[in-house]
Design a protein around this motif. Structure first.
Motif, short mmCIF file in Angstrom:
data_model
loop_
_atom_site.label_atom_id
_atom_site.label_comp_id
_atom_site.label_asym_id
_atom_site.label_seq_id
_atom_site.Cartn_x
_atom_site.Cartn_y
_atom_site.Cartn_z
N ASP A 40 6.90 -8.03 1.46
CA ASP A 40 8.17 -7.79 0.75
C ASP A 40 8.48 -6.30 0.70
O ASP A 40 9.64 -5.90 0.84
CB ASP A 40 8.12 -8.37 -0.67
CG ASP A 40 8.00 -9.88 -0.68
OD1 ASP A 40 8.33 -10.52 0.34
OD2 ASP A 40 7.56 -10.42 -1.72
N LEU A 41 7.47 -5.48 0.52
CA LEU A 41 7.64 -4.04 0.48
C LEU A 41 8.13 -3.52 1.83
O LEU A 41 9.07 -2.73 1.91
CB LEU A 41 6.32 -3.37 0.08
CG LEU A 41 6.32 -1.88 -0.17
CD1 LEU A 41 7.26 -1.51 -1.30
CD2 LEU A 41 4.90 -1.42 -0.49
N ILE A 42 7.51 -3.99 2.90
CA ILE A 42 7.92 -3.59 4.26
C ILE A 42 9.36 -4.05 4.52
O ILE A 42 10.19 -3.27 5.01
CB ILE A 42 6.96 -4.19 5.31
CG1 ILE A 42 5.55 -3.60 5.15
CG2 ILE A 42 7.49 -3.95 6.73
CD1 ILE A 42 4.46 -4.39 5.86
N ASP A 43 9.65 -5.31 4.18
CA ASP A 43 10.98 -5.87 4.46
C ASP A 43 12.07 -5.18 3.66
O ASP A 43 13.17 -4.94 4.17
CB ASP A 43 11.00 -7.38 4.15
CG ASP A 43 10.14 -8.19 5.10
OD1 ASP A 43 9.76 -7.67 6.18
OD2 ASP A 43 9.84 -9.36 4.77
N SER A 44 11.80 -4.84 2.40
CA SER A 44 12.85 -4.30 1.54
C SER A 44 13.00 -2.78 1.63
O SER A 44 14.10 -2.25 1.50
CB SER A 44 12.61 -4.69 0.08
OG SER A 44 11.44 -4.08 -0.42
N LYS A 45 11.89 -2.06 1.89
CA LYS A 45 11.96 -0.59 1.85
C LYS A 45 11.64 0.08 3.18
O LYS A 45 11.82 1.28 3.32
CB LYS A 45 11.04 -0.06 0.75
CG LYS A 45 11.43 -0.61 -0.63
CD LYS A 45 11.01 0.27 -1.73
CE LYS A 45 11.54 -0.27 -3.06
NZ LYS A 45 11.01 0.45 -4.18
N GLY A 46 11.12 -0.67 4.13
CA GLY A 46 10.88 -0.12 5.46
C GLY A 46 9.50 0.47 5.66
O GLY A 46 8.75 0.69 4.71
#
Length: 186
Positions: free
Chosen positions: A67-73
């Motif tokens: 979720d962190l990768i998907d939302s913030k890059g």
């Protein structure tokens, strides 16, 4: 192993006496190499604590890795991972790192200052066989890159930072644990 006691001509090592030494073992490697799975078991065998930096990052960010990768890059993820690693001040611990930790020179310098870095090596084909949840696992693959691109990009960085290398392709969990323990004792 260092000597912890001598009595009646009997030498007792830390391992035999159950006394925990303060050294850290840091595990790096590709997703699926066994950093967390084998690390926790190796910690028990070596009478050490176990710490997973992915769990630290999730706790600090209040978010699952994917979720962190998907939302913030990816860039934000790398910065957050570096900050989490730089906050570590622990002893007598087996530390399982996230696979992308090697992208931060500062983080790797800090980890190397904390202990011995052991690289759990996998061939690309073995990594693919071991991981079936690439899209939800929290593996950082830059936009436009393939898993093979990620593998080829990370490989020299793991080799650069490793103090010791364990080849894990044909290993069972028990085999890898045994090799981690042996590498830690040398």
């Amino acid at each position: 192993m260092t000597t912890s006691a001598s009595h009646n001509n009997t030498i007792i090592t830390q391992k035999e006496s159950g006394i925990m030494d303060n050294s850290n073992i840091i595990l790096i490697g590709m997703p699926g190499s066994g950093k967390s799975t084998c690390g926790v078991i190796a910690a028990k065998v070596m009478l050490k604590n176990f710490f997973d930096t992915d769990l630290l990052l999730q706790g600090l960010e209040h978010s699952r890795l994917q979720d962190l990768i998907d939302s913030k890059g990816c860039e934000y993820f790398y910065e957050a991972e570096e900050k989490a690693i730089l906050s570590l001040n622990i002893e007598a611990t087996v530390i399982a790192t996230g696979g992308s930790v090697i992208y931060s020179e500062k983080a790797m310098e800090h980890l190397k200052s904390l202990g011995t870095v052991i690289y759990l090596h996998l061939d690309y084909e073995t990594m693919l066989k071991r991981i079936n949840n690439f899209t939800t696992r929290g593996i950082v693959v830059k936009n436009g890159s393939t898993l093979l691109d990620m593998y080829n990009e990370r490989l020299p960085l793991y080799q650069k930072y490793a103090d010791k290398v364990i080849y894990c392709d044909n290993n069972t969990v028990e085999d890898t644990v045994k090799k981690i323990v042996e590498a830690a004792e040398k």
